[in-house]
Design a protein around this motif. Structure first.
Motif, PDB file in Angstrom:
ATOM      1  N   PHE A  28       0.742  -1.323   0.066  1.00 20.05           N
ATOM      2  CA  PHE A  28      -0.051   0.017   0.134  1.00 20.05           C
ATOM      3  C   PHE A  28       0.695   1.006  -0.058  1.00 20.05           C
ATOM      4  CE2 PHE A  28      -3.029  -2.879   1.654  1.00 20.05           C
ATOM      5  CZ  PHE A  28      -3.566  -3.363   0.522  1.00 20.05           C
ATOM      6  N   LEU A  29       1.860   1.447   0.155  1.00 24.98           N
ATOM      7  CA  LEU A  29       2.888   2.274   0.074  1.00 24.98           C
ATOM      8  C   LEU A  29       3.898   2.318  -1.424  1.00 24.98           C
ATOM      9  CD1 LEU A  29       5.123   2.066   3.524  1.00 24.98           C
ATOM     10  CD2 LEU A  29       2.995   3.236   3.464  1.00 24.98           C
ATOM     11  N   MET A  30       2.744   1.938  -2.319  1.00 28.44           N
ATOM     12  CA  MET A  30       3.314   2.115  -3.312  1.00 28.44           C
ATOM     13  C   MET A  30       3.063   3.298  -4.375  1.00 28.44           C
ATOM     14  SD  MET A  30       0.926   0.051  -6.230  1.00 28.44           S
ATOM     15  CE  MET A  30      -0.864  -0.409  -6.223  1.00 28.44           C
ATOM     16  N   THR A  31       2.170   4.483  -2.949  1.00 26.16           N
ATOM     17  CA  THR A  31       2.113   5.603  -3.831  1.00 26.16           C
ATOM     18  C   THR A  31       3.016   6.338  -3.961  1.00 26.16           C
ATOM     19  OG1 THR A  31       1.061   7.074  -1.698  1.00 26.16           O
ATOM     20  CG2 THR A  31      -0.266   5.719  -3.270  1.00 26.16           C
ATOM     21  N   HIS A  32       3.668   5.890  -2.262  1.00 24.24           N
ATOM     22  CA  HIS A  32       5.465   7.158  -2.991  1.00 24.24           C
ATOM     23  C   HIS A  32       6.735   6.650  -3.942  1.00 24.24           C
ATOM     24  CE1 HIS A  32       5.084   8.141   1.449  1.00 24.24           C
ATOM     25  NE2 HIS A  32       4.377   7.035   1.722  1.00 24.24           N
ATOM     26  N   LEU A  33       6.008   5.762  -4.755  1.00 27.65           N
ATOM     27  CA  LEU A  33       7.327   5.051  -5.862  1.00 27.65           C
ATOM     28  C   LEU A  33       6.498   6.038  -6.937  1.00 27.65           C
ATOM     29  CD1 LEU A  33       7.565   1.588  -5.139  1.00 27.65           C
ATOM     30  CD2 LEU A  33       9.038   3.205  -4.534  1.00 27.65           C
ATOM     31  N   VAL A  34       5.344   5.459  -7.227  1.00 33.19           N
ATOM     32  CA  VAL A  34       4.199   6.830  -8.490  1.00 33.19           C
ATOM     33  C   VAL A  34       4.519   8.062  -8.614  1.00 33.19           C
ATOM     34  CG1 VAL A  34       2.537   6.734  -9.699  1.00 33.19           C
ATOM     35  CG2 VAL A  34       2.664   3.796  -8.574  1.00 33.19           C
ATOM     36  N   ASN A  35       4.374   8.785  -6.926  1.00 40.38           N
ATOM     37  CA  ASN A  35       4.987   9.547  -7.328  1.00 40.38           C
ATOM     38  C   ASN A  35       6.155  10.212  -7.563  1.00 40.38           C
ATOM     39  OD1 ASN A  35       1.891  10.050  -6.259  1.00 40.38           O
ATOM     40  ND2 ASN A  35       2.233   9.733  -4.413  1.00 40.38           N
ATOM     41  N   ALA A  36       6.949   9.387  -7.362  1.00 36.73           N
ATOM     42  CA  ALA A  36       8.261  10.211  -7.496  1.00 36.73           C
ATOM     43  C   ALA A  36       8.610   9.610  -8.496  1.00 36.73           C
ATOM     44  CB  ALA A  36       9.649   8.984  -7.117  1.00 36.73           C
TER      45      ALA A  36
END
Length: 78
Positions: A28-36
């Motif tokens: 669920f922390l993949m948003t950090h990857l997508v945003n970066a």
């Protein structure tokens, strides 16, 4: 490149969620990857050979979770 980023070269079949689990232990922390990595589309699989950057995020571990219930109240203010 910032000290708070880790470069990663994508291997065949890797996805945002699998990378989030590998680096953060939580899909669920993949948003950090997508945003970066706005240069890559949000797709089912990522393009092999592309280099992305993994943001280093601060751990939010609550140490009192490791204590038995009768000791947790003593560390509530810590």
């Amino acid at each position: 490149m910032s000290d708070s980023m880790i470069p990663h070269t994508i291997r065949a079949g890797e996805r945002w969620d699998s990378l989030a689990y590998r680096y953060y232990g939580d899909v669920f922390l993949m948003t950090h990857l997508v945003n970066a990595n706005p240069q890559l589309a949000f797709a089912e699989s990522l393009p092999q050979g592309e280099t992305i950057f993994i943001p280093v995020i601060k751990s939010q571990t609550n140490l009192s979770d490791d204590l038995p219930p009768w000791l947790r109240w003593q560390n509530a203010d810590a």
